[in-house]
Design an enzyme around this catalytic site. Sequence first.
Site, PDB file in Angstrom:
ATOM      1  N   ARG A  97       0.819  -1.204   0.000  1.00 49.32           N
ATOM      2  CA  ARG A  97       0.000   0.000   0.000  1.00 49.32           C
ATOM      3  C   ARG A  97       0.859   1.263   0.000  1.00 49.32           C
ATOM      4  NH1 ARG A  97      -4.801   2.187   0.389  1.00 49.32           N
ATOM      5  NH2 ARG A  97      -4.950   4.202   1.395  1.00 49.32           N
ATOM      6  N   ASP A 121      -2.638  -4.535   4.268  1.00 50.67           N
ATOM      7  CA  ASP A 121      -3.534  -5.188   5.223  1.00 50.67           C
ATOM      8  C   ASP A 121      -4.947  -5.349   4.696  1.00 50.67           C
ATOM      9  OD1 ASP A 121      -1.685  -5.471   7.250  1.00 50.67           O
ATOM     10  OD2 ASP A 121      -2.045  -3.465   8.032  1.00 50.67           O
ATOM     11  N   ASP A 319      -3.656   2.277  15.153  1.00 47.77           N
ATOM     12  CA  ASP A 319      -2.751   1.133  15.074  1.00 47.77           C
ATOM     13  C   ASP A 319      -2.490   0.466  16.418  1.00 47.77           C
ATOM     14  OD1 ASP A 319      -2.490   1.287  12.354  1.00 47.77           O
ATOM     15  OD2 ASP A 319      -0.568   2.318  12.364  1.00 47.77           O
ATOM     16  N   MET A 341     -12.067   3.816  12.300  1.00 42.20           N
ATOM     17  CA  MET A 341     -11.560   4.000  10.942  1.00 42.20           C
ATOM     18  C   MET A 341     -11.705   2.770  10.047  1.00 42.20           C
ATOM     19  SD  MET A 341      -8.174   6.368  11.465  1.00 42.20           S
ATOM     20  CE  MET A 341      -7.846   6.373   9.705  1.00 42.20           C
TER      21      MET A 341
END
EC number: 2.5.1.7
Length: 434
Positions: A97, A121, A319, A341
């Site tokens: 990404r 991910d 995270d 999110m």
Amino acid sequence: MASFEVRGGKKLRGEIIPQGAKNEALQIISAVLLTPEKVTISNIPDIVDVNLLIELLIELGVKTERPTRHTCIFQADNVDVDFLGSEAFRKKSGRLRGSVMIAGPMLSRFKKAYIPKPGGDKIGRRRLDTHIIGFEKLGARFEYNEEHNYFQLVAPNLQGTYMLLDEPSVTGTANIVMAAVMAKGTTTIYNAACEPYLQQLCKMLNRMGAKISGVGSNLLTIEGVDYLGGTEHRMLPDMIEIGSFIGLAAMTQSEITIKNAGIEHLGIIPEKFQQLGIQMEFRGDDIYIPAQESYEISTYLDGGILTVSDHPWPGFTPDLLSIVLVVATQAVGSVLIHQKMFESRLFFTDKLIDMGAQIILCDPHRATVIGLARKNQLRGITMSSPDIRAGQALLIAALSAEGKSTIQNIEQIDRGYQYIDERLRKLGADIKRV
């Protein structure tokens, strides 16, 4: 496919040094494309995602010296722009990404870029709208290639403008900043992300000759310049890894010192772990976590159950919510975890429930954890790592559990944590890679 075999229940002890910040590295390394001069970057994390990006730059024609695994000297004085349209680029960039981060520098310096369908991910939708809309406002045009799943952008004349971002995306802000630094005129970005990693990028660009003001706020002003030169830059310690080590110490009742933690850049992270009842001392730039028999989750002043949720900086980073959730399973008390999110990031809780944790998954975004207060130890099981952060959380759970755990698909963990098994063994963990 490699796995970790972990025999848990051991108390750990010792010192550990956090790696360089993964999320900073992907931005900083992409920024070397903005200049034909040499850029030296140190404290680079030796992890899969970062190494893939470096490989991608080498294939683009960027000269790269790596005197150590944690230092690179880049020089982008002979970039093969046509490589961006190749099948080889689409294949490699689609695995990462972070490859989206080279679009801003390529547009700024070479007037065209390609953005592949995002890899990385599987934690829910990770849209590119902020990046593309920002580039459009600067004057870029784009086409979507349905056959090969990528965006092609061209920008003969980038022009500074005002923009209000619909979300304070860190990668989106970074990409737009890198596109704007050599645009004509002034660019103003409101609702910009202001994470320490973005501040690091802006400071590096200013050392290269950019004119960025408002660094650290959500209102950035960028005066376009004609040329950027070389510089040297050192990565911050990885705040996500630091939070993971705090959680590890609490879960395994261990005495751990996190060395050179960059405490001034951690924001609210230590406070959130203290709300879970975890004790810590700041000793210079080190964080000392003493061995604790138990830790009790705070409640609100009216007695309400604590909620830990993610929020743009200076709020709590998404995270670390996986780590907080795991740590709460052995606490005294209860907590509501609200992951705003990403709608798939809490699905790993089924593995923790199999280990004996008491968790109610309310919906894709919320989970209630009822702490076991160590009355029942988690039990070892065989499980698979679904993403980087959940993988590390499951590893922490396995290290605290009774018996043997096997964690499969550890390539996900390796994407974000360097030599994690070796470093944990030095603390006394019983972990091996098979």
